[in-house]
Design an enzyme around this catalytic site. Sequence first.
Site, short mmCIF file in Angstrom:
data_model
loop_
_atom_site.label_atom_id
_atom_site.label_comp_id
_atom_site.label_asym_id
_atom_site.label_seq_id
_atom_site.Cartn_x
_atom_site.Cartn_y
_atom_site.Cartn_z
N ASP A 83 -16.98 -16.15 27.73
CA ASP A 83 -16.64 -16.66 29.06
C ASP A 83 -15.44 -15.92 29.65
O ASP A 83 -14.69 -15.24 28.94
CB ASP A 83 -16.35 -18.16 29.00
CG ASP A 83 -15.25 -18.51 28.01
OD1 ASP A 83 -15.15 -17.84 26.96
OD2 ASP A 83 -14.48 -19.48 28.26
N GLU A 141 -14.79 -20.77 25.74
CA GLU A 141 -13.59 -20.87 24.90
C GLU A 141 -12.36 -21.24 25.73
O GLU A 141 -11.42 -21.86 25.22
CB GLU A 141 -13.34 -19.54 24.18
CG GLU A 141 -12.21 -19.56 23.16
CD GLU A 141 -10.82 -19.35 23.75
OE1 GLU A 141 -9.84 -19.86 23.16
OE2 GLU A 141 -10.72 -18.68 24.80
#
Length: 397
Positions: A83, A141
């Site tokens: 991400d 995350e």
Amino acid sequence: MSLKEKLFKKLEEKENKMIEIRRHLHQYPELSFKEEKTAQFIADFYKDKDVKVTTHVGNGYGIIAEINGKNKGKTIGLRADFDALPVTEETDLPFKSKNEGVMHACGHDAHTAYMLILAESLYELRDEWNGTIKVIHQHAEEVPPGGAKSIVESGILDDLDEVYGAHVFPMFDTGVIQFATGNAMAGCSNFDLVIQGSGGHGGLPHKTRDALVAASYFITNIQTIVSRNMNPLDMTVISITSFEDATGGYNVVQDKVTLRGTVRYLQEENKEFVYERFKDMVEGLEKAFDVQCDLNYDFHFPVLYNHPKESEHVRELLKNSIGDYLTDVQVTEPLTGSEDFAYYLQKAPGTYINVGAKPDGVEVAYQNHHPKFEINEKSLLICAKSIGEITVDRLEA
């Protein structure tokens, strides 16, 4: 030629492909829990391979790619997150972000790129090793509750014997690997506190219940949780990161303030203690200033614990590569940043390493999460080799 040598040869031959993947991902970053196209890119990478791929693992776009060796053996987990962050990129890179307001400002594009090529190379050598490798391509995350906890809770990693991962950091030299043993990265809790008073005229403060004064007092007071309630040998940090009040004139006492912040700790047992003292001080604030408080306090990532036995083995193993692809392996003090890789290390023993990625010719690099963040792309091959070397060693142990 040893298995390690064969693996390294493949990784070196695929370095340009690794960099191409990183640059592609860097141009098309996606925020946590919205990484649909990135996840599809990862899944497509495995389509022509005899690999079991499970998508939508956990609470988002998590992917597990399972690679089986020649015979049964250990099951090793390898994790890379994918991400990006809500940051507007300010670099001059020809492959800078094309998604306005979103940037791979933490290096997760590099993590995914090296891991895909490492996975491909290990797959091509699958007849030369025993066991199973579960490649964990993790979503989200950056935003609590994160993706790791839900992936672990799904049960798909219940058979892990060990787990490893790496993170790039441009703040130290390319070629250097660092990590701490034991409690290696801080646990994290975040909070929002709304303080509701009663506004009024600035010339008549006695007719108000001043939320700004209450908030200012609270900011100072909560620091005593660390300075007077915690063991001085423990690491605990409480930071107020936002102080918001309604817009008003010079003669207007505002009636509401919102505070936002984070708590970091290196001893998991301090998580609840800080919360209980925090609540006590909020209750005291209400009484002392005749205000009403609404507290939202969330426990997020736990303390990341690098298992000492596995970490010492990693240190000894990688030391043998100093002078080859590494310049140094350093055991350091813990970091006060947080990482949801901690959940995997609660599931299975292992180590999370930090890989130097300082760009060439730069004395002081921009740190992770900065809009001018950049890495040395030589670090991708270093990540792949170090995690690959660890993986081969642990499968053969």
